[in-house]
Design an enzyme around this catalytic site. Structure first.
Site, PDB file in Angstrom:
ATOM      1  N   THR A  26      48.148  45.646  41.491  1.00  0.00           N
ATOM      2  CA  THR A  26      48.459  45.821  40.071  1.00  0.00           C
ATOM      3  C   THR A  26      47.462  46.794  39.463  1.00  0.00           C
ATOM      4  OG1 THR A  26      49.501  43.679  39.797  1.00  0.00           O
ATOM      5  CG2 THR A  26      48.451  44.600  37.845  1.00  0.00           C
ATOM      6  N   ASN A 178      49.349  33.903  45.162  1.00  0.00           N
ATOM      7  CA  ASN A 178      48.423  34.150  44.042  1.00  0.00           C
ATOM      8  C   ASN A 178      48.783  33.473  42.715  1.00  0.00           C
ATOM      9  OD1 ASN A 178      47.331  35.691  46.030  1.00  0.00           O
ATOM     10  ND2 ASN A 178      47.744  37.672  45.098  1.00  0.00           N
ATOM     11  N   TYR A 180      51.653  33.102  41.063  1.00  0.00           N
ATOM     12  CA  TYR A 180      52.727  33.577  40.180  1.00  0.00           C
ATOM     13  C   TYR A 180      53.964  32.690  40.360  1.00  0.00           C
ATOM     14  CZ  TYR A 180      49.300  37.053  39.371  1.00  0.00           C
ATOM     15  OH  TYR A 180      48.107  37.640  39.030  1.00  0.00           O
ATOM     16  N   ASN A 235      44.654  31.569  39.904  1.00  0.00           N
ATOM     17  CA  ASN A 235      45.574  31.008  38.898  1.00  0.00           C
ATOM     18  C   ASN A 235      45.780  29.499  39.062  1.00  0.00           C
ATOM     19  OD1 ASN A 235      46.105  33.348  37.347  1.00  0.00           O
ATOM     20  ND2 ASN A 235      47.488  34.113  38.918  1.00  0.00           N
TER      21      ASN A 235
END
Ligand SMILES: Cc1cc2nc3c(=O)[nH]c(=O)nc-3n(C[C@H](O)[C@H](O)[C@H](O)COP(=O)(O)O)c2cc1C
Length: 355
Positions: A26, A178, A180, A235
């Site tokens: 990203t 990760n 998401y 996360n």
């Protein structure tokens, strides 16, 4: 030295020139969530990679949780991505797009109007999210997805995969790592549902497997891969009871669906706990497609693990940021530059196309 890394390999219908993968990164340069000329230059400069996996790209307006990340859910975006894939193909590179729906990781200020922060459960993520308008903000409590919203989100992945093929991508990587959206379903610390999408391991896998099944049925298993991060902590995910058997079963089922690769993240090199080899070995033996190793690799460790049969390809992340000519440097055994983390996510060319 380092020979295996530079051998060609067949990935579905395409022959990759080498086994070096540019890991998904990203970079937040997509103003208006749209790929642009700067991004064309950035990817084209890295086309020597056997395979480029794009930065996380949202298949839905609801999945644009970070500022300036690109989307792929309309024709305008597909046409803009086509300029990227054309530039990479012109240089004989190959490219998969990573579909990343951010789910609960986001903030309303980053989303287009009408979009919503959806997640399997209304469980708030700790920490803060950057917004260009208001600086750092708390993550909001996400909206628990109804079964109807789960269904429409799955269809967004399918539509996005279709657009990806239209935009010239060689395939799609479903981001199930990760923390998401897909991993939010997999992980019991985040997924507190009691319907068919939560609770038992089978139910928590359902969303990932449905996404993989529908996307691979639409564009072909040979053009569908998945990224996973067992034992990842990013996360607010983290290990859970039965994790080894969980990923053993998930990889077996993804294999049955005919996915072309599984891409396994180990963020030990980024300060996370090291992923035990036991789970990597299990995934390796249960998944009959290609296995992409990733996390903290150098030319030496990549070559060693390929020769040991631990994987078929090796992804490099941070080195690709600072070394557009990474393949040439690895081949020549040249010293690699380190990237400047201060410009990882800042808009503009600095720290992006000027290495
Ligand atoms: C700036 C930055 C952005 C990243 N963005 C993504 C992403 O969009 N999707 C993803 O799956 N991983 C992402 N990652 C993780 C990388 O793909 C890779 O797994 C990680 O950098 C470890 O590999 P390395 O040691 O070769 O850098 C990102 C990492 C960095 C440093």
């Amino acid at each position: 030295m380092t020979a295996r890394l530079f051998e060609p390999i067949q990935l579905g219908a395409v022959t990759l020139a080498n086994r070096v993968v540019m890991a998904p990164l990203t970079r937040s340069r997509a103003l208006g969530n749209l790929p642009n000329d700067l991004m064309v230059d950035y990817y084209a400069a890295r086309a020597d990679a056997g395979l480029i996996v794009t930065e996380g790209v949202s298949p839905s307006p609801n999945g644009l949780g970070y500022p300036r990340i690109p989307g792929l859910f309309n024709q305008e975006q597909a046409q803009a991505w086509k300029t990227v894939t054309d530039a990479v193909h012109q240089k004989h590179g190959h490219m998969f797009i990573q579909l990343m729906h951010t789910g609960r990781v986001g903030h309303m200020a980053n989303l287009p109007s009408g979009a919503r922060i959806l997640a399997p459960s209304a469980v708030q993520l700790s920490g803060k999210m950057w917004t260009d308008s208001y600086g750092l903000q708390d993550h909001p409590v996400p909206i628990e997805m109804s079964e109807g919203e789960i269904e429409s989100t799955l269809e967004e992945y399918v539509r996005s995969a279709e657009l990806a093929i239209q935009a010239g991508f060689d395939g799609v990587e479903l981001h199930a790592a990760n923390g998401y959206l897909i991993e939010q379903f997999l992980n019991p610390h985040v997924n507190r549902r009691t319907d068919q999408y939560g609770g038992t391991p089978e139910n928590r896998m359902r969303f990932a497997l449905e996404a993989a099944r529908r996307v691979s049925e639409r564009i072909g298993g040979a053009r569908t891969g998945m990224r996973v991060s067992p034992y990842g902590v990013f996360n607010d995910t983290g290990a859970f009871e039965g994790i080894e058997e969980f990923y053993a079963e998930l990889s077996r089922k993804l294999s049955q669906l005919g996915l072309v690769y599984i891409h396994v993240v180990d963020h030990g090199s980024m300060g996370a706990p090291q992923v035990p080899w036991s789970i990597k070995r299990t995934i390796r033996s249960n998944f009959t497609g290609l296995y992409i190793l990733s996390g903290g690799y150098t030319a030496e460790t990549a070559e060693r693990d390929l020769l040991d049969g631990k994987g078929d390809l090796v992804a490099f992340g941070r080195y690709f940021i600072a070394n557009p000519d990474l393949v040439r440097k690895l081949r020549a055994g040249r010293e690699l530059r380190l990237p400047d983390p201060a410009t990882f996510y800042t808009p503009g060319a600095a720290g992006y196309t000027d290495y």
